[in-house]
Design a protein around this motif. Structure first.
Motif, PDB file in Angstrom:
ATOM      1  N   ALA A  76      38.400  57.591  26.501  1.00  0.00           N
ATOM      2  CA  ALA A  76      39.747  57.311  27.016  1.00  0.00           C
ATOM      3  C   ALA A  76      39.710  57.117  28.528  1.00  0.00           C
ATOM      4  CB  ALA A  76      40.704  58.441  26.639  1.00  0.00           C
ATOM      5  N   LEU A  77      38.935  57.936  29.212  1.00  0.00           N
ATOM      6  CA  LEU A  77      38.781  57.799  30.661  1.00  0.00           C
ATOM      7  C   LEU A  77      38.131  56.462  31.007  1.00  0.00           C
ATOM      8  CD1 LEU A  77      39.370  59.588  33.128  1.00  0.00           C
ATOM      9  CD2 LEU A  77      37.014  60.395  32.981  1.00  0.00           C
ATOM     10  N   ALA A  78      37.126  56.069  30.254  1.00  0.00           N
ATOM     11  CA  ALA A  78      36.457  54.787  30.492  1.00  0.00           C
ATOM     12  C   ALA A  78      37.404  53.615  30.216  1.00  0.00           C
ATOM     13  CB  ALA A  78      35.211  54.677  29.625  1.00  0.00           C
ATOM     14  N   HIS A  79      38.192  53.718  29.164  1.00  0.00           N
ATOM     15  CA  HIS A  79      39.176  52.671  28.874  1.00  0.00           C
ATOM     16  C   HIS A  79      40.189  52.558  30.014  1.00  0.00           C
ATOM     17  CE1 HIS A  79      38.337  51.280  24.755  1.00  0.00           C
ATOM     18  NE2 HIS A  79      37.818  52.484  24.586  1.00  0.00           N
ATOM     19  N   SER A  80      40.649  53.687  30.518  1.00  0.00           N
ATOM     20  CA  SER A  80      41.607  53.679  31.630  1.00  0.00           C
ATOM     21  C   SER A  80      41.006  53.037  32.875  1.00  0.00           C
ATOM     22  CB  SER A  80      42.046  55.103  31.960  1.00  0.00           C
ATOM     23  OG  SER A  80      42.641  55.707  30.856  1.00  0.00           O
ATOM     24  N   ALA A  81      39.769  53.392  33.185  1.00  0.00           N
ATOM     25  CA  ALA A  81      39.099  52.802  34.356  1.00  0.00           C
ATOM     26  C   ALA A  81      38.907  51.304  34.168  1.00  0.00           C
ATOM     27  CB  ALA A  81      37.757  53.485  34.587  1.00  0.00           C
ATOM     28  N   LEU A  82      38.581  50.878  32.962  1.00  0.00           N
ATOM     29  CA  LEU A  82      38.399  49.450  32.687  1.00  0.00           C
ATOM     30  C   LEU A  82      39.708  48.689  32.840  1.00  0.00           C
ATOM     31  CD1 LEU A  82      36.208  47.457  31.864  1.00  0.00           C
ATOM     32  CD2 LEU A  82      36.793  47.907  29.483  1.00  0.00           C
ATOM     33  N   VAL A  83      40.801  49.249  32.338  1.00  0.00           N
ATOM     34  CA  VAL A  83      42.112  48.604  32.491  1.00  0.00           C
ATOM     35  C   VAL A  83      42.504  48.523  33.963  1.00  0.00           C
ATOM     36  CG1 VAL A  83      44.593  48.927  32.059  1.00  0.00           C
ATOM     37  CG2 VAL A  83      42.957  49.124  30.181  1.00  0.00           C
ATOM     38  N   LEU A  84      42.262  49.599  34.721  1.00  0.00           N
ATOM     39  CA  LEU A  84      42.558  49.607  36.146  1.00  0.00           C
ATOM     40  C   LEU A  84      41.730  48.553  36.886  1.00  0.00           C
ATOM     41  CD1 LEU A  84      44.123  51.033  38.442  1.00  0.00           C
ATOM     42  CD2 LEU A  84      42.154  52.553  38.659  1.00  0.00           C
ATOM     43  N   LEU A  85      40.452  48.472  36.570  1.00  0.00           N
ATOM     44  CA  LEU A  85      39.569  47.484  37.198  1.00  0.00           C
ATOM     45  C   LEU A  85      40.018  46.062  36.880  1.00  0.00           C
ATOM     46  CD1 LEU A  85      36.929  46.966  38.798  1.00  0.00           C
ATOM     47  CD2 LEU A  85      35.765  46.938  36.586  1.00  0.00           C
ATOM     48  N   LEU A  86      40.344  45.803  35.635  1.00  0.00           N
ATOM     49  CA  LEU A  86      40.801  44.468  35.258  1.00  0.00           C
ATOM     50  C   LEU A  86      42.140  44.126  35.908  1.00  0.00           C
ATOM     51  CD1 LEU A  86      39.796  44.350  31.489  1.00  0.00           C
ATOM     52  CD2 LEU A  86      38.717  43.138  33.393  1.00  0.00           C
ATOM     53  N   SER A  87      43.030  45.102  36.012  1.00  0.00           N
ATOM     54  CA  SER A  87      44.323  44.876  36.664  1.00  0.00           C
ATOM     55  C   SER A  87      44.145  44.556  38.146  1.00  0.00           C
ATOM     56  CB  SER A  87      45.225  46.100  36.512  1.00  0.00           C
ATOM     57  OG  SER A  87      45.474  46.366  35.175  1.00  0.00           O
ATOM     58  N   CYS A  88      43.296  45.325  38.815  1.00  0.00           N
ATOM     59  CA  CYS A  88      43.038  45.068  40.242  1.00  0.00           C
ATOM     60  C   CYS A  88      42.386  43.709  40.444  1.00  0.00           C
ATOM     61  CB  CYS A  88      42.155  46.167  40.831  1.00  0.00           C
ATOM     62  SG  CYS A  88      42.991  47.746  40.993  1.00  0.00           S
ATOM     63  N   THR A  89      41.463  43.350  39.577  1.00  0.00           N
ATOM     64  CA  THR A  89      40.816  42.043  39.670  1.00  0.00           C
ATOM     65  C   THR A  89      41.830  40.928  39.475  1.00  0.00           C
ATOM     66  OG1 THR A  89      38.760  42.983  38.838  1.00  0.00           O
ATOM     67  CG2 THR A  89      38.981  40.594  38.723  1.00  0.00           C
ATOM     68  N   ALA A  90      42.711  41.072  38.506  1.00  0.00           N
ATOM     69  CA  ALA A  90      43.736  40.060  38.272  1.00  0.00           C
ATOM     70  C   ALA A  90      44.676  39.950  39.478  1.00  0.00           C
ATOM     71  CB  ALA A  90      44.530  40.388  37.009  1.00  0.00           C
ATOM     72  N   CYS A  91      45.048  41.092  40.057  1.00  0.00           N
ATOM     73  CA  CYS A  91      45.915  41.062  41.242  1.00  0.00           C
ATOM     74  C   CYS A  91      45.224  40.374  42.415  1.00  0.00           C
ATOM     75  CB  CYS A  91      46.326  42.477  41.638  1.00  0.00           C
ATOM     76  SG  CYS A  91      47.536  43.210  40.543  1.00  0.00           S
ATOM     77  N   LEU A  92      43.965  40.689  42.646  1.00  0.00           N
ATOM     78  CA  LEU A  92      43.222  40.039  43.726  1.00  0.00           C
ATOM     79  C   LEU A  92      43.102  38.540  43.489  1.00  0.00           C
ATOM     80  CD1 LEU A  92      40.366  42.583  44.440  1.00  0.00           C
ATOM     81  CD2 LEU A  92      42.240  41.963  45.959  1.00  0.00           C
ATOM     82  N   TYR A  93      42.886  38.157  42.262  1.00  0.00           N
ATOM     83  CA  TYR A  93      42.778  36.737  41.933  1.00  0.00           C
ATOM     84  C   TYR A  93      44.092  36.023  42.213  1.00  0.00           C
ATOM     85  CZ  TYR A  93      42.180  32.423  39.353  1.00  0.00           C
ATOM     86  OH  TYR A  93      42.125  31.104  39.008  1.00  0.00           O
ATOM     87  N   VAL A  94      45.197  36.611  41.765  1.00  0.00           N
ATOM     88  CA  VAL A  94      46.506  36.000  41.989  1.00  0.00           C
ATOM     89  C   VAL A  94      46.807  35.929  43.481  1.00  0.00           C
ATOM     90  CG1 VAL A  94      48.997  36.351  41.670  1.00  0.00           C
ATOM     91  CG2 VAL A  94      47.445  36.587  39.735  1.00  0.00           C
ATOM     92  N   CYS A  95      46.524  37.006  44.209  1.00  0.00           N
ATOM     93  CA  CYS A  95      46.768  37.008  45.656  1.00  0.00           C
ATOM     94  C   CYS A  95      45.913  35.972  46.374  1.00  0.00           C
ATOM     95  CB  CYS A  95      46.494  38.388  46.244  1.00  0.00           C
ATOM     96  SG  CYS A  95      47.733  39.613  45.775  1.00  0.00           S
ATOM     97  N   SER A  96      44.662  35.829  45.962  1.00  0.00           N
ATOM     98  CA  SER A  96      43.796  34.847  46.624  1.00  0.00           C
ATOM     99  C   SER A  96      44.238  33.420  46.321  1.00  0.00           C
ATOM    100  CB  SER A  96      42.340  35.042  46.208  1.00  0.00           C
ATOM    101  OG  SER A  96      42.155  34.654  44.868  1.00  0.00           O
ATOM    102  N   ARG A  97      44.802  33.194  45.161  1.00  0.00           N
ATOM    103  CA  ARG A  97      45.277  31.856  44.798  1.00  0.00           C
ATOM    104  C   ARG A  97      46.599  31.503  45.464  1.00  0.00           C
ATOM    105  NH1 ARG A  97      41.554  28.576  43.680  1.00  0.00           N
ATOM    106  NH2 ARG A  97      40.311  29.099  41.887  1.00  0.00           N
ATOM    107  N   THR A  98      47.424  32.502  45.736  1.00  0.00           N
ATOM    108  CA  THR A  98      48.745  32.218  46.300  1.00  0.00           C
ATOM    109  C   THR A  98      48.786  32.302  47.815  1.00  0.00           C
ATOM    110  OG1 THR A  98      49.427  34.516  46.022  1.00  0.00           O
ATOM    111  CG2 THR A  98      49.944  32.986  44.228  1.00  0.00           C
TER     112      THR A  98
END
Length: 189
Positions: free
Chosen positions: A158-180
């Motif tokens: 469960a901890l690993a799943h949470s960290a993976l979701v957090l990592l993917l969310s941060c990556t998606a946010c960085l991607y969106v910010c870099s594109r905009t």
């Protein structure tokens, strides 16, 4: 543009490596894989219904400890390089101090890939016997798993799943910010 991105990454990594809290965070994070390895060793025969669960904890803990230890070494090395000094000019062609040797990069990639595959296998092994008997049945004494071992395994996943979701969310946010974002957002010409 690539040089600007590399400088931004350099500043970010320099800031992280210079932060003592980051190093203490890595040291605290080292406790989880060490605990996984300890629990795996202590309970190696306590889950006959799925004997791979303690092995998952043991191997994942040892390899995870190795990965975190290498990250700690790289961070302390980066801190010493940064303390010696680096002022990077726009036309500086020298290697940035945070760049790693190719072999060290490959070691991190191999360890990360192994840990990811081991995580997927751990999900299969743990959830294939979801909620096993915690007390050995009289008629089939091998169909049980120690409760503390199983609960700890589910907690780790469960901890690993949470960290993976957090990592993917941060990556998606960085991607969106870099594109905009545009160069005007940073005051560059």
């Amino acid at each position: 543009m690539a040089a600007g991105l590399e400088k931004a990454c350099h500043r970010c990594l320099s800031h992280m490596a210079g932060n003592v809290c980051f190093i203490f965070g890595l040291l605290a994070f080292l406790a989880l894989p060490l605990t996984m390895a300890f629990v795996g060793v202590k309970t190696i025969d306590d889950c006959p219904i799925q004997p791979m669960i303690p092995l998952y904890l043991l191997v994942g803990g040892v390899v995870g400890s190795l990965k975190v230890t290498l990250l700690l070494y790289d961070t302390t090395r980066m801190r010493s390089l940064l303390s010696k000094s680096v002022v990077i000019g726009d036309d500086d062609d020298d290697e940035y101090p945070w760049r790693q040797n190719a072999h060290k990069y490959h070691v991190h990639v191999v360890l990360s890939t192994f840990l990811f595959i081991w995580f997927i296998l751990g999900n299969y092994w743990v959830f294939s016997v979801y909620v096993p008997n915690f007390i050995p049945p009289f008629h089939r004494p091998q169909d049980y798993c120690r409760k503390s071992l199983y609960i700890f395994s589910v907690f780790v996943l469960a901890l690993a799943h949470s960290a993976l979701v957090l990592l993917l969310s941060c990556t998606a946010c960085l991607y969106v910010c870099s594109r905009t974002s545009t160069r005007e957002d940073y005051g560059q010409d």
